[in-house]
Write a protein that holds these residues in place. Structure first.
Motif, PDB file in Angstrom:
ATOM      1  N   MET A   1      15.442  41.354  17.045  1.00  0.00           N
ATOM      2  CA  MET A   1      14.294  40.478  17.268  1.00  0.00           C
ATOM      3  C   MET A   1      14.764  39.042  17.522  1.00  0.00           C
ATOM      4  O   MET A   1      14.236  38.340  18.386  1.00  0.00           O
ATOM      5  N   GLU A   2      15.770  38.627  16.762  1.00  0.00           N
ATOM      6  CA  GLU A   2      16.324  37.282  16.964  1.00  0.00           C
ATOM      7  C   GLU A   2      17.007  37.167  18.319  1.00  0.00           C
ATOM      8  O   GLU A   2      16.894  36.146  18.997  1.00  0.00           O
ATOM      9  N   MET A   3      17.694  38.235  18.730  1.00  0.00           N
ATOM     10  CA  MET A   3      18.368  38.225  20.019  1.00  0.00           C
ATOM     11  C   MET A   3      17.357  38.211  21.168  1.00  0.00           C
ATOM     12  O   MET A   3      17.570  37.569  22.199  1.00  0.00           O
ATOM     13  N   LYS A   4      16.255  38.909  20.985  1.00  0.00           N
ATOM     14  CA  LYS A   4      15.206  38.910  22.009  1.00  0.00           C
ATOM     15  C   LYS A   4      14.605  37.514  22.147  1.00  0.00           C
ATOM     16  O   LYS A   4      14.361  37.025  23.262  1.00  0.00           O
ATOM     17  N   HIS A   5      14.367  36.862  21.009  1.00  0.00           N
ATOM     18  CA  HIS A   5      13.857  35.492  21.034  1.00  0.00           C
ATOM     19  C   HIS A   5      14.873  34.565  21.692  1.00  0.00           C
ATOM     20  O   HIS A   5      14.508  33.693  22.491  1.00  0.00           O
ATOM     21  N   TYR A   6      16.152  34.788  21.395  1.00  0.00           N
ATOM     22  CA  TYR A   6      17.203  33.969  22.001  1.00  0.00           C
ATOM     23  C   TYR A   6      17.218  34.144  23.517  1.00  0.00           C
ATOM     24  O   TYR A   6      17.383  33.170  24.261  1.00  0.00           O
TER      25      TYR A   6
END
Length: 435
Positions: free
Chosen positions: A206-211
């Protein structure tokens, strides 16, 4: 520019592959050798582009561009032999087919992007025509960079379809379609449903998608700012041509000052003309930024695949829980939740023992199937998470290195441009001192 792309990809290859094969034997025999990337065994370049005309699928005349791919065994190059390269032509759409195949076949890999099909973030003097020679040349460099990145990837580089793409001019598409990769492609509707309904996604993804969203936003803002600066810079440089014209005309009426004014005018004209080469060089750095603009979508695709596998696991687990609850209710006769079947039993009486046994047997079979499905989905989800996270870390190292280099080189180019401007005005000053 092509050489720059080649050097970058070789650097990536060196970092990701420390146990390359010795290169003995034929290339075909070493295709799947562990620890060896294709770029270590084969020299690859997109040598030129050519405009062609022909009939399309609906028998309409069209103009298109084809690109010449040249390959040569690396062992021959290392040994000093210089055999003629194997060559074949490919259209941009064939590069698209190759990339789509790689995305579906390796959903846990951040697959390198293709260069843009049509020019984006252009400043007003730059043509947006996809047949413009300068644009075609930049795309040629981008396609070569794509092949070099794929051929230096520790996993993608050993794919047999990639090898066919580089070495078999005819029959390549049939080989791709025979893999059935299109049937494995996830529908956008399923992916969208998973995005909004998944309950327990991996926090790192999820953090990587936001990134990836932020990376795309920042790179697009940077490219827009650069296009605006290029527009204004072009105008500022070209307006210096007015100095040249004025000094040249003025020199015609001056005796003592004439030579100095004319020389200064020539320096101003050269300064005004230099912006064309400067902005052409800038496009190289803009294309490097665009690559990571498009990489953001590739990164998102890996995250979406995680959401989908996790969602399918959750749905399978929920279905298994529901089946087990039905079995318990049927075995005990105690209905814990409202159901249409429970209501009909109250209205019309209980089922016959034979019916009840048949339903219990069917439920047992469905539960066994459900348990197997949950096991498979759990394994699929865990495998995707493990492999994808490894490749994301590889991508992060590559990105940090590439963008750092690109931004430093861009800054150096700007410093050089300013120094040339100072030199022009210094030369003009010398001309004025001699008057």
């Amino acid at each position: 520019m092509a050489e720059d792309g080649k050097e970058e990809s070789v650097a990536t290859d060196d970092e990701s592959d420390h146990t390359a094969a010795d290169g003995t034997g034929s290339l075909n025999n070493t295709m799947v050798e562990e620890g060896s990337t294709l770029l270590r065994r084969m020299e690859i370049c997109v040598a030129e582009a050519e405009k062609r005309s022909g009939k399309n699928a609906v028998n309409m005349q069209e103009t298109f561009t084809v690109y010449l791919i040249e390959t040569r065994p690396m062992d021959a190059v290392v040994e000093g032999r210089n055999p003629a390269p194997d060559a074949l032509w490919r259209r941009y759409s064939e590069f698209e087919l190759l990339r789509n195949y790689l995305i579906v076949t390796y959903p846990y890999i951040v697959v390198p992007p293709l260069p843009e099909k049509r020019a984006e973030f252009v400043w007003h003097k730059l043509s947006a025509d996809n047949m413009d020679p300068d644009f075609v040349e930049r795309r040629r460099v981008g396609l070569e960079n794509f092949l070099l990145r794929v051929a230096s990837h520790p996993v993608l580089s050993n794919d047999q379809i990639l090898y066919h793409f580089l070495t078999e001019e005819h029959g390549w598409k049939e080989v791709v379609y025979e893999t059935g990769f299109q049937a494995k492609a996830d529908s956008r509707l399923r992916a969208l449903s998973a995005t909004f309904r998944v309950r327990n996604p991996d926090k790192r993804f999820m953090e990587m998608k936001h990134y990836s969203d932020e990376l795309q936003s920042h790179t697009s803002q940077l490219l827009r700012a650069r296009a605006r600066v290029a527009d204004r810079l072009y105008g500022v440089y070209k307006v210096h041509g007015n100095y040249g014209r004025v000094f040249s005309e003025w020199s015609a009426i001056e005796k003592e000052m004439g030579d100095g004014l004319q020389s200064a005018g020539h320096h101003m004209d050269a300064y005004a003309a230099s912006i064309d080469d400067i902005l052409e060089e800038e496009e190289h750095y803009a294309d490097q930024m665009k690559e990571y603009l498009f990489y953001a979508e590739a990164l998102r695709a890996v995250c979406r695949k995680h959401e989908l596998t996790q969602f399918e696991l959750e749905m399978a687990s929920q279905d298994l829980i529901s089946k087990k609850q039905q079995r318990e209710e049927l075995a005990t006769g105690i209905v814990r939740t409202f159901s249409f079947k429970g209501m009909t039993n109250k209205l019309f009486g209980q089922e016959a023992p034979e019916q009840r046994e048949a339903r219990l047997k069917l439920l047992e079979e469905l539960i066994a199937e459900g348990e197997e499905t949950v096991k498979e989905k759990t394994l699929e989800c865990e495998e995707h998470v493990e492999k994808a996270w490894v490749d994301m870390q590889r991508f992060k190292e590559q990105k940090d290195k590439d963008l750092r280099e690109a931004l430093i080189n861009y800054a150096v180019m700007q410093i050089s441009m300013c120094k040339k401007g100072i030199q022009v005005w210094g030369n003009a000053k010398e001309c004025f001192l001699k008057m």
